[in-house]
Write an enzyme that holds these catalytic residues in place. Sequence first.
Site, PDB file in Angstrom:
ATOM      1  N   ASP A   5     137.602  37.890  70.479  1.00  0.00           N
ATOM      2  CA  ASP A   5     137.401  36.966  71.610  1.00  0.00           C
ATOM      3  C   ASP A   5     135.966  36.989  72.129  1.00  0.00           C
ATOM      4  O   ASP A   5     135.723  37.169  73.329  1.00  0.00           O
ATOM      5  CB  ASP A   5     138.362  37.309  72.759  1.00  0.00           C
ATOM      6  CG  ASP A   5     139.790  37.467  72.303  1.00  0.00           C
ATOM      7  OD1 ASP A   5     140.264  36.621  71.535  1.00  0.00           O
ATOM      8  OD2 ASP A   5     140.446  38.448  72.712  1.00  0.00           O
ATOM      9  N   GLU A  18     144.394  28.411  75.064  1.00  0.00           N
ATOM     10  CA  GLU A  18     143.995  29.523  75.923  1.00  0.00           C
ATOM     11  C   GLU A  18     142.486  29.647  75.879  1.00  0.00           C
ATOM     12  O   GLU A  18     141.796  28.758  75.375  1.00  0.00           O
ATOM     13  CB  GLU A  18     144.664  30.823  75.433  1.00  0.00           C
ATOM     14  CG  GLU A  18     144.373  31.141  73.975  1.00  0.00           C
ATOM     15  CD  GLU A  18     145.198  32.295  73.431  1.00  0.00           C
ATOM     16  OE1 GLU A  18     145.936  32.928  74.203  1.00  0.00           O
ATOM     17  OE2 GLU A  18     145.091  32.566  72.218  1.00  0.00           O
TER      18      GLU A  18
END
Length: 546
Positions: free
Chosen positions: A51, A217
């Site tokens: 991420d 997301e």
Amino acid sequence: MNKKYLLLSILFYALFCEYLQAQKAHVSSVWSADQGNGTYKNPILHADYSDPDAIRVGEDYYMVASSFNHAPGLPLLHSKDLVNWEIINHVLPRQVPLEVFTAVQHGNGVWAPAIRFHKGSFYVYYPDPDYGIYMTKTTDPKGKWSEPVLVFQGKGLIDPCPFWDDDGNNYLAFAYAGSRAGLKSVLAIAQLNPQGTKVLDRGQIVYDGHELDPTIEGPKLHKRNGYYYLFAPAGGVSTGWQLVLRSKNIYGPYERRVVMEQGSSPTNGPHQGAWVDTQTGEDWFIHFQDKEAYGRIVHLQPMKWESDWPVIGLERGKKGTGEPVLSYKKPNVGKTYPPQNPAESDEFDSVQLGLQWQWQANPDGTWLMPSSQGNLILYTKQTPSAQGTNLLDVPNILTQKFPAESFRATTKIQLVGSDKIDEERAGFAIIGEDYSQLYIKSEKGKQALYYGSCKNGLTGGTESANLIASLPGEGYVYLRVEVRPGGICNWFYSTDDKKYKRVGEAFTARAGKWIGATVGLYASRDMTINDSGYAKVDWFHVEPLN
């Protein structure tokens, strides 16, 4: 001093500083993205920096990544050219709440963070899905960061990104984790107070991806040419695509476009990352690829704007949607910088532990002593009583990420046992939901080498152990693992660092909970005593396979 001499002195000093930096730079022998000819290859980091989010501040680039349960947490990396990176700090020396993370919390802790620079300060917003969204800040990214402040309390709040608008309002984009919130596949925006320390409302859902973009997301909020943009991954970690939403109003309605997908590329699930521009006006996108046991490795893609929409990667048949590149020309940052990579090997000759190392939980201060004498001392720690047969819940395992698809890791290690107790161990492990290890064990005043392995360690699996050899006293033993494509691992040992004996069958490494497999060193015992033995680690070397 005349002006010509002054200018020459300044130039010489600048060149000397660059020379010193080049001398200090570590270049990996197992994976370096810089191909030395003005091009790079993907991934730029063949390691589990999940991420990723990144920014540019002047001529410097900074990247943060998820660290989940590991401590120190939230690694901070630095680059001058977006291709060559080094670890410069961890934003969190220990994770909060401190008492919770004294035990191993697989898959919990720091999820996808965001880093931003605003009015002279660096900000990192990060989520803990069980507590909410935190913020920490500093003026010196290599120095101490402030104590985390809980900005937005609530279960299932994840993937925050702050945004300072030009009208003076502050916002926080975020998403929801279905495992805690009972809702996912939506993006929301809340308003922040002027200090960025508290939300002023509970937020408003601005996009629902259930129909077209399930599991959306990781929003990153930007503004350009009057449009608000939400860069967001959708479709799942290993199978998804990179989506961009845009609107003239921060609360929408938002238009959507898929701006990057796998297509004919071998790079699966290309998404979740950072739009970064260079000081020369180029645009680039950093993202991850889920590579199973190797974790979520980091790629760099060229990016361009067409009709106020970004295109990431190269268009190969679908207008407006790019596909990942395997190699490309390096970003133009106005200068050329030498190759540099995060450290892997360690001689343990410093009083500070290398930044490549992380524990499985918050350290308590008694687990190790880094030494300038050329040895790392790992004191034996009693294993959690309920998990004595499962290495995964031992907090004091010193781990680092797999650094490449293929590599060899060798350590020179010695167990110095306590006179008061048997059953002390010093080991070298490959850790994931399945794990394997070689370890030295004290038994009735003698020592022996064991091979241990465990399947499904996070769901009740227990370790099986096999005696490999009796050892002559408390001397050093050399433990080695060779990792090949697919995470295929083979173990070896030696008593002289010359002749190595293979141990057992091949073991296939497996990812952990939201993380890639790691290599780890540890010292442990099963009993309570008033003193402990220790493992003495002379060095840890990562090398290419023959």
